[in-house]
Write a protein that holds these residues in place. Structure first.
Motif, PDB file in Angstrom:
ATOM      1  N   SER A  89       8.281  -0.173 -14.310  1.00  0.00           N
ATOM      2  CA  SER A  89       8.224   1.314 -13.050  1.00  0.00           C
ATOM      3  C   SER A  89       6.377   1.570 -13.235  1.00  0.00           C
ATOM      4  N   LEU A  90       5.689   1.979 -13.495  1.00  0.00           N
ATOM      5  CA  LEU A  90       3.710   2.667 -13.447  1.00  0.00           C
ATOM      6  C   LEU A  90       3.660   1.885 -12.710  1.00  0.00           C
TER       7      LEU A  90
ATOM      8  N   GLN B   4      -0.001   1.910   0.149  1.00  0.00           N
ATOM      9  CA  GLN B   4      -0.042   3.664   1.308  1.00  0.00           C
ATOM     10  C   GLN B   4      -0.532   3.462   0.983  1.00  0.00           C
TER      11      GLN B   4
ATOM     12  N   GLU C  49       2.964   0.530  -4.729  1.00  0.00           N
ATOM     13  CA  GLU C  49       3.328   0.959  -3.737  1.00  0.00           C
ATOM     14  C   GLU C  49       1.641   2.081  -2.962  1.00  0.00           C
ATOM     15  N   LEU C  50       1.723   2.997  -3.843  1.00  0.00           N
ATOM     16  CA  LEU C  50       0.492   3.856  -3.818  1.00  0.00           C
ATOM     17  C   LEU C  50      -0.534   2.850  -3.589  1.00  0.00           C
TER      18      LEU C  50
ATOM     19  N   ALA D 249       4.698  -0.776 -10.618  1.00  0.00           N
ATOM     20  CA  ALA D 249       5.222  -0.763  -9.173  1.00  0.00           C
ATOM     21  C   ALA D 249       4.518   0.264  -8.394  1.00  0.00           C
ATOM     22  N   LYS D 250       5.417   1.243  -9.334  1.00  0.00           N
ATOM     23  CA  LYS D 250       4.770   2.945  -8.666  1.00  0.00           C
ATOM     24  C   LYS D 250       3.408   2.513  -7.778  1.00  0.00           C
ATOM     25  N   LEU D 251       2.526   2.052  -8.668  1.00  0.00           N
ATOM     26  CA  LEU D 251       1.328   2.354  -8.438  1.00  0.00           C
ATOM     27  C   LEU D 251       0.874   1.253  -7.545  1.00  0.00           C
TER      28      LEU D 251
END
Length: 124
Positions: A91-92, A102, A98-99, A94-96
């Motif tokens: 999960s982390l 962005q 995504e960031l 995937a968030k990284l």
């Protein structure tokens, strides 16, 4: 378990006292009475030794079973914790990612704005 042990000990003590008194009042000779008392004492000792071995064996088996149960539960807990940790890491990650996307988009937009602003300055 302790209650049955106490009951057994009381029964055994009562039997030994009763046997001893019975032999003392029996019409046997002193030698015969001593032999009977010795025989009774050996039987009682053998019985106590047998019960001790049985109890010791039972406790050892129960301790081994408890240890195996604990090890199994520990393994399950560690496996579950490892699985949860893997989920959190995924999960982390995937968030990284995504960031990062962005941030890359933000940097591109920022460059585009900077390029537009400087070309507008030139035109003016």
């Amino acid at each position: 378990m302790a209650n049955s042990g106490s009951t057994f000990l009381a029964l055994l003590t009562g039997a030994a006292i009763g046997a001893g008194l019975g032999m003392l009042y029996a019409p046997d000779s002193g030698e015969e009475t001593r032999r009977k008392l010795g025989e009774n004492a050996r039987r009682t000792q053998d019985d106590l030794n047998r019960r001790y071995r049985e109890t010791s064996s039972n406790l050892t088996q129960k301790a081994k079973k408890a240890k195996l149960d604990f090890e199994d539960r520990l393994e399950e807990t560690l496996s579950s914790a490892s699985y949860k940790a893997d989920e959190i890491l995924s999960s982390l990650e995937a968030k990284l990612e995504e960031l990062r996307k962005q941030n890359a988009k933000f940097q591109k937009d920022k460059k585009d704005e900077a390029g537009t602003t400087s070309s507008e300055n030139i035109v003016v």
